[in-house]
Write an enzyme that holds these catalytic residues in place. Structure first.
Site, PDB file in Angstrom:
ATOM      1  CB  THR A  66      40.050  14.194  71.216  1.00 53.32           C
ATOM      2  OG1 THR A  66      40.484  14.632  72.508  1.00 53.32           O
ATOM      3  CG2 THR A  66      40.315  15.263  70.184  1.00 53.32           C
ATOM      4  CD  GLU A  67      36.457  15.030  77.442  1.00 57.90           C
ATOM      5  OE1 GLU A  67      36.297  15.867  78.341  1.00 57.90           O
ATOM      6  OE2 GLU A  67      36.211  13.812  77.587  1.00 57.90           O
ATOM      7  CG  ASN A  68      40.885  18.314  73.067  1.00 53.02           C
ATOM      8  OD1 ASN A  68      40.631  17.154  72.778  1.00 53.02           O
ATOM      9  ND2 ASN A  68      42.039  18.875  72.768  1.00 53.02           N
ATOM     10  N   GLY A  69      37.614  18.718  71.026  1.00 56.21           N
ATOM     11  CA  GLY A  69      37.134  19.297  69.779  1.00 56.21           C
ATOM     12  C   GLY A  69      37.805  18.871  68.501  1.00 56.21           C
TER      13      GLY A  69
ATOM     14  CB  SER B 181      33.531  18.188  71.467  1.00 55.16           C
ATOM     15  OG  SER B 181      34.084  16.926  71.752  1.00 55.16           O
TER      16      SER B 181
END
Length: 220
Positions: free
Chosen positions: A48-51, A90
């Site tokens: 997930t791109e928030n890490g 990320s």
């Protein structure tokens, strides 16, 4: 027999095409449902791109951890071995070609595989493309999950996108509630038709030359 499948059925169909060992990003909205249908006996790593790497399916209502969310701010779970990291790291994964598959929603997809999924140009629309652009260009395979038709009955598969583009020629395959389409050098081709749909009926709905033959989902 219906000519459409449900959103959960479509998510399960996409999950069946994700190979073991793949690192996968699921975009905001309907694509997050795919996490609920990934086989538990296969090692598929969700990013997930928030890490976070190692995201699991949605938690039960009584097991929500407010510190565990995906990029759409939905509660998620963490599988054994999950890792957390800075947002910049990320995006380096996304831009560096380290994602095997991403599943994104769409407003429109052109017959050449151009993707428009961040703005319709309407007043009050989100102001920038954000991470969708990085995912669309950075992932090795881009799967689109969407209804074939808008609420007004217009095809989301088009000759040319009328909305601002997220990426050019980036889409690999399109999963819709009517059929699955592959993006080829010769345009869109029907990979699998659901229910009563045929190549001819899908061409009538989309106004596109889809060529080839469709394999019915019945019995598959």
């Amino acid at each position: 027999m219906s000519s459409r499948i449900t959103r959960d059925e479509l998510a399960a169909r996409i999950a069946a095409d994700i190979p073991e060992g793949a690192v996968v990003n699921l975009g905001i909205g309907a694509p997050t449902l795919v996490a609920n249908f990934l086989p538990s006996d296969l090692e598929i790593v969700l990013h997930t791109e928030n890490g976070m790497l190692g995201m699991g399916p949605a938690p039960a209502p009584d097991a929500i951890d407010p510190d565990l969310i995906n990029a759409g701010k939905q509660p998620v779970t963490a599988l054994a071995g999950a890792a957390y990291f800075h947002h910049a790291d990320s995006f380096a994964m996304m831009r560096g070609g380290h994602l095997d598959v991403c599943v994104l929603g769409a407003f429109q997809v052109s017959e050449r595989g151009d993707l428009a999924n961040w703005s319709t140009g309407e007043p009050g629309a989100i102001p920038a493309v954000g991470g969708a652009m990085d995912l669309a260009i950075g992932a090795k395979a881009v799967y689109v999950m969407t209804d074939l038709l808008t609420k007004r009955g217009e095809s989301k598969l088009v000759r040319e996108c009328a909305y601002p583009l997220t990426g050019v020629g980036c889409v690999t395959r399109i999963y819709t509630d009517h059929a699955v389409f592959d993006v080829t050098a010769g345009g869109l081709r029907v990979r699998e038709a659901f229910g009563e749909n045929t190549v001819a009926s899908l061409e009538a709905l989309t106004g596109l030359d889809l060529g080839g033959s469709a394999a019915s989902a019945e019995g598959n």
